[in-house]
Design an enzyme around this catalytic site. Structure first.
Site, mmCIF file in Angstrom:
data_model
loop_
_atom_site.group_PDB
_atom_site.id
_atom_site.type_symbol
_atom_site.label_atom_id
_atom_site.label_comp_id
_atom_site.label_asym_id
_atom_site.label_seq_id
_atom_site.Cartn_x
_atom_site.Cartn_y
_atom_site.Cartn_z
ATOM 1 C CB ILE A 59 8.341 -0.712 8.471
ATOM 2 C CG1 ILE A 59 7.795 -1.342 9.750
ATOM 3 C CG2 ILE A 59 8.342 0.815 8.553
ATOM 4 C CD1 ILE A 59 6.342 -0.999 10.071
ATOM 5 C CE LYS A 60 5.723 0.953 -0.521
ATOM 6 N NZ LYS A 60 4.462 1.158 -1.246
ATOM 7 C CG LEU A 61 11.370 2.628 6.450
ATOM 8 C CD1 LEU A 61 12.693 2.005 6.911
ATOM 9 C CD2 LEU A 61 10.846 3.614 7.478
ATOM 10 C CB ALA A 87 1.956 -0.471 6.599
ATOM 11 C CB THR A 115 -0.877 0.031 1.273
ATOM 12 O OG1 THR A 115 -0.026 0.135 2.419
ATOM 13 C CG2 THR A 115 -1.719 -1.216 1.415
#
Ligand code: E4P
Length: 220
Positions: A82-84, A56, A27
């Protein structure tokens, strides 16, 4: 090649999952905003629908704040990744999360050196955005090839997640170049099993079968 769906629509995710070939979900803030739903609530629903990795994205741009957001996101479910962003702060947060055993997806990757550094920082996934490079007249696929070569040369374990996929040909080329994963809009997932000759061939088979004289004891 693993297949993720790139959406925040729970209906699309459930339908794609029902095909039996979905490995994960990505997402991003734009996709969630389009849905107009509570971010954490929706992530909970997605993580229940798909057991694979669900990316996310944090909204913070400073690494301490990224870590705070990341910790709250990891509370939602075990399969949250965890999207960074692929920035210096994203790199710092990536290292800190990797050291804690938390999986990360470094997004908005547009050049091979970003991919090299995030691999060194222990990223689980790196997301090169093909379509957005193509949109600027650059060759997105060349980036996949460069990252594949660098990762293979040094044995980096970060998985290459081809993102910003615009059409089925992107997928064919990514698979041939050895991308580990592709994240794909639902519309393109449906196109993957479609060919007009399959439809017309099936129609002809069924028409011929229906027109055939059948023995009286045959049911169909
Ligand atoms: C992936 O994680 C991104 O959300 C996505 O692939 C971006 O695609 P776009 O360039 O079509 O917005």
């Amino acid at each position: 090649m693993q297949l993720y769906i790139d959406t925040a629509s729970i209906d699309e995710i459930r339908e794609a999952a029902s095909m039996g070939v979905l490995d994960g979900v990505t997402t991003n803030p734009s996709l969630v905003a389009k849905e107009g739903v509570d971010f954490h609530e929706r992530l909970g629903e997605i993580c229940q629908a798909v057991p694979g990795p669900v990316s996310a994205e944090v909204i913070a741009t400073e690494h301490e704040a990224m870590l705070e957001e990341a910790m709250a996101l990891t509370e939602i479910a075990d399969n949250i990744v965890i999207k960074l962003p692929s920035t210096v702060d994203g790199l710092r947060a990536c290292r800190a999360l990797s050291d804690k055993g938390i999986r990360t997806n470094l997004t908005l990757c547009f050049q091979p050196l970003q991919a090299m550094l995030v691999a060194k920082a222990g990223a689980f996934l790196v997301s090169p955005f093909l379509g957005r490079l193509d949109d600027l007249g650059q060759d997105g696929m060349e980036l996949i090839q460069q990252i594949r070569t660098i990762y293979d040369n040094y044995g980096y374990e970060t998985k290459i997640l081809a993102a910003s996929i615009r059409h089925p040909l992107h997928l064919v080329q990514c698979a041939m170049l050895g991308a580990d994963v592709a994240t794909v809009p639902f519309k393109i997932i449906k196109q993957m099993m479609h060919h007009p000759l399959t439809d017309s061939g099936l129609e002809k088979f069924l028409a011929d079968w229906a027109a055939m004289k059948k023995p009286s004891n045959q049911l169909v």
